[in-house]
Design a protein around this motif. Structure first.
Motif, PDB file in Angstrom:
ATOM      1  N   CYS A  29       0.808  -1.225   0.000  1.00  0.00           N
ATOM      2  CA  CYS A  29       0.000   0.000   0.000  1.00  0.00           C
ATOM      3  C   CYS A  29       0.839   1.272   0.000  1.00  0.00           C
ATOM      4  O   CYS A  29       1.769   1.413   0.803  1.00  0.00           O
ATOM      5  CB  CYS A  29      -0.924   0.024   1.217  1.00  0.00           C
ATOM      6  SG  CYS A  29      -2.048  -1.393   1.300  1.00  0.00           S
ATOM      7  N   ALA A  30       0.466   2.212  -0.861  1.00  0.00           N
ATOM      8  CA  ALA A  30       1.118   3.520  -0.845  1.00  0.00           C
ATOM      9  C   ALA A  30       0.879   4.232   0.478  1.00  0.00           C
ATOM     10  O   ALA A  30       1.709   5.010   0.934  1.00  0.00           O
ATOM     11  CB  ALA A  30       0.602   4.378  -2.000  1.00  0.00           C
ATOM     12  N   SER A  31      -0.263   3.953   1.118  1.00  0.00           N
ATOM     13  CA  SER A  31      -0.585   4.586   2.393  1.00  0.00           C
ATOM     14  C   SER A  31       0.094   3.913   3.574  1.00  0.00           C
ATOM     15  O   SER A  31       0.084   4.436   4.686  1.00  0.00           O
ATOM     16  CB  SER A  31      -2.100   4.556   2.620  1.00  0.00           C
ATOM     17  OG  SER A  31      -2.555   3.215   2.768  1.00  0.00           O
ATOM     18  N   GLY A  32       0.657   2.698   3.353  1.00  0.00           N
ATOM     19  CA  GLY A  32       1.287   1.955   4.435  1.00  0.00           C
ATOM     20  C   GLY A  32       0.313   1.237   5.340  1.00  0.00           C
ATOM     21  O   GLY A  32       0.709   0.680   6.362  1.00  0.00           O
ATOM     22  N   CYS A  33      -0.981   1.212   4.986  1.00  0.00           N
ATOM     23  CA  CYS A  33      -2.002   0.572   5.819  1.00  0.00           C
ATOM     24  C   CYS A  33      -2.814  -0.402   4.990  1.00  0.00           C
ATOM     25  O   CYS A  33      -3.523   0.001   4.068  1.00  0.00           O
ATOM     26  CB  CYS A  33      -2.925   1.622   6.443  1.00  0.00           C
ATOM     27  SG  CYS A  33      -4.372   0.918   7.290  1.00  0.00           S
TER      28      CYS A  33
ATOM     29  N   GLY B 145      -6.577   4.676   3.863  1.00  0.00           N
ATOM     30  CA  GLY B 145      -5.938   5.850   4.421  1.00  0.00           C
ATOM     31  C   GLY B 145      -5.844   5.716   5.930  1.00  0.00           C
ATOM     32  O   GLY B 145      -6.769   5.223   6.579  1.00  0.00           O
ATOM     33  N   VAL B 146      -4.712   6.125   6.485  1.00  0.00           N
ATOM     34  CA  VAL B 146      -4.564   6.083   7.936  1.00  0.00           C
ATOM     35  C   VAL B 146      -5.544   7.075   8.543  1.00  0.00           C
ATOM     36  O   VAL B 146      -5.586   8.243   8.169  1.00  0.00           O
ATOM     37  CB  VAL B 146      -3.119   6.427   8.343  1.00  0.00           C
ATOM     38  CG1 VAL B 146      -2.987   6.455   9.857  1.00  0.00           C
ATOM     39  CG2 VAL B 146      -2.148   5.416   7.754  1.00  0.00           C
ATOM     40  N   GLY B 147      -6.358   6.586   9.468  1.00  0.00           N
ATOM     41  CA  GLY B 147      -7.434   7.388  10.025  1.00  0.00           C
ATOM     42  C   GLY B 147      -8.790   6.914   9.544  1.00  0.00           C
ATOM     43  O   GLY B 147      -9.815   7.226  10.141  1.00  0.00           O
ATOM     44  N   ALA B 148      -8.793   6.143   8.441  1.00  0.00           N
ATOM     45  CA  ALA B 148     -10.048   5.602   7.905  1.00  0.00           C
ATOM     46  C   ALA B 148     -10.049   4.084   7.952  1.00  0.00           C
ATOM     47  O   ALA B 148     -10.897   3.446   7.344  1.00  0.00           O
ATOM     48  CB  ALA B 148     -10.251   6.081   6.466  1.00  0.00           C
TER      49      ALA B 148
END
Length: 485
Positions: free
Chosen positions: A58-62, A78-81
């Motif tokens: 993942c590009a978002s790392g999550c 997305g981090v936070g979602a």
């Protein structure tokens, strides 16, 4: 930017559909099938909403756990979602035994009916599809249909709800069956049992978050005015540039070097634009130079996705001199355009406003913000900051993944009036919308001067036509005088 009326209309439709038809996830396309090529390669290029086998994808790392159809899969989030829209947190790893999707405990009794929670902690995740889990078996009691969404606090436990205000217990819990998401009234101490995913202050908040996530993928650009669309059509229809200010540029490594900075409308409209062969324009590659970090840094510009990343832009000193406490442009916030050719000799100014017409003909405003060399022996065109390319292409864009179609119009404006200066832009903005909105008025005024007029080729054609007509008239006169007509 997405217009407010469009947003409210779509939101109202979304809320209505949730209340009327609880099967929300049947209308979701998660995971997005267009991301199949990014699954399991560990290259950190998978976009939010694409399937993943672990965080390395993942590009978002999550890589978040998502129950789906009786199994768990990983979805980049997305981090936070990571706990929204039925997801159960970051940490999914294919082949791991401790998947969060199966780590919710197995021996609790649901106070609403004594049912054993079968979403136990012993699930094993084997391979891409994830481990088999038993999704929630809760079905909203249909006898409570009259209490859904009225906010009167009359809904009983196990009845459907859209917010805490519906429930006599004051607790509307999110339920994910693997095939549908909905809210159900719950006892406060039982809001995580039998597959429920916790108390939500408002189930509609989950829906709103999902809707905003969809908007993040949708273009943030606006409709272009008619004169700019006419200009776009005229440039593409002509097919080539007559007044080439800079030549020998590439749109992609394996392409031709037939792209040029064009001045065909420099005198009439005060604009410089990119033009390729056969009516092509430019693509939208992502530039990640400038300051990193900040609230909007979601990992899409990290070094492994942008190996030629530089820690500064060319005009950082000019920006610092504005005295606004901003050391450099931020690729996540400021929509800036990178140029291998220096147009200053033709009247463009550093940090001046530019207009970009996306391939779908929608308009984004940015600034000329960088000139970092010429990419070695293949000088490239069409590079812009992550923020600008995201406005055209949505959240799938990363430092390694832009928009390949050579159909974007980059329009630079000449003259000092195109420079917003220290007070004409919100350089301290912390998100794209705030910054782009601060230069929208100036951008609109600059776009008003763009018009389609005959260029050098057209003028030559006119002169040639006039000469032919005069010669023909002379021949007719001579032949008539000699009685041959």
């Amino acid at each position: 930017m997405v217009q407010l009326s469009t947003f409210l209309g779509a939101l109202a439709l979304t809320v209505f559909s949730v209340q009327a038809v609880p099967g929300l996830s049947s209308r979701q396309s998660i995971p997005d099938p267009s991301g199949e090529k990014n699954v399991g390669n560990g290259a950190a290029i998978q976009f939010v909403g694409g399937q993943c086998l672990g965080a390395a994808d993942c590009a978002s790392g999550c890589c978040a756990t998502l129950p789906q159809g009786g199994q768990t899969i990983g979805v980049c989030s997305g981090v936070g979602a990571q706990n929204q829209a039925g997801k159960q947190g970051c940490g999914f790893e294919a082949g791991g035994a401790d998947n969060q999707g199966g780590d919710q405990g197995g021996d609790q009794n649901d106070e609403e009916g004594g049912n054993e929670n079968t979403n136990g902690g012993g699930n094993q995740n084997n391979g891409q599809a994830g481990g088999t889990v038993q999704p929630s078996g809760i079905t909203p009691d249909p006898s409570g249909a009259a209490n859904v969404g009225n906010g009167q606090g009359k809904q009983f436990i196990t009845g459907e709800c859209t917010s805490d205000a519906d429930c006599g217990s004051g607790c509307c819990a999110l339920v994910n069956t693997g095939e549908a998401n909905f809210g159900v009234c719950s006892g406060p101490q039982a809001n995580t049992q039998n597959g429920k995913q916790g108390h939500s202050p408002s189930f509609l908040l989950h829906i709103l978050t999902l809707f905003l996530g969809i908007l993040a993928v949708v273009s943030n650009a606006r409709d272009a005015p008619q004169n700019l669309q006419d200009f776009y059509d005229a440039v593409r229809a002509k097919g080539h540039c007559s007044n080439k200010l800079g030549t020998g540029f590439y749109s992609r490594d394996n392409g031709s070097n037939d792209f040029a900075y064009c001045g065909d409308h420099l005198a009439s409209s005060g604009v410089i634009y990119l033009q390729g062969p056969n009516g092509s324009l430019a693509n939208l590659d992502v530039d990640c130079d400038g300051t990193d970090g900040g609230a909007r840094d979601d990992g899409r510009c990290r070094a492994e996705l942008s190996p030629d990343l530089q820690g500064r832009t060319s005009f950082r000193d000019a920006l610092s001199a504005y005295g606004r406490g901003v050391g450099d442009l931020n690729p996540y916030v400021h929509p800036y355009v990178w140029r291998a050719f220096d147009p200053a000799a033709h009247g463009m100014r550093p940090l001046s406003v530019m207009a970009v017409l996306c391939p779908d003909r929608r308009l984004v405003y940015g600034v000329w913000g960088d000139t970092n060399g010429d990419d070695g022996d293949k000088p490239m065109v069409g590079e812009a900051s992550l923020a600008l390319v995201t406005a055209c292409g949505g959240g799938r864009v990363t430092g390694a993944n832009g928009i390949d179609e050579d159909a974007a119009l980059f329009l630079g404006f000449t003259g000092d009036e195109a420079v917003p200066g220290p007070d004409g832009a919100d350089w301290n903005a912390t998100d794209f919308d705030a910054f782009e909105g601060s230069i929208e008025g100036l951008g609109d005024r600059l776009v008003e001067r763009v018009r389609v007029v005959g260029d050098a080729d057209a003028a030559c054609s006119s002169r040639l036509g006039w000469a032919v007509a005069m010669a023909a008239a002379a021949v007719v006169a001579v032949l008539g005088a000699r009685g041959l007509l």
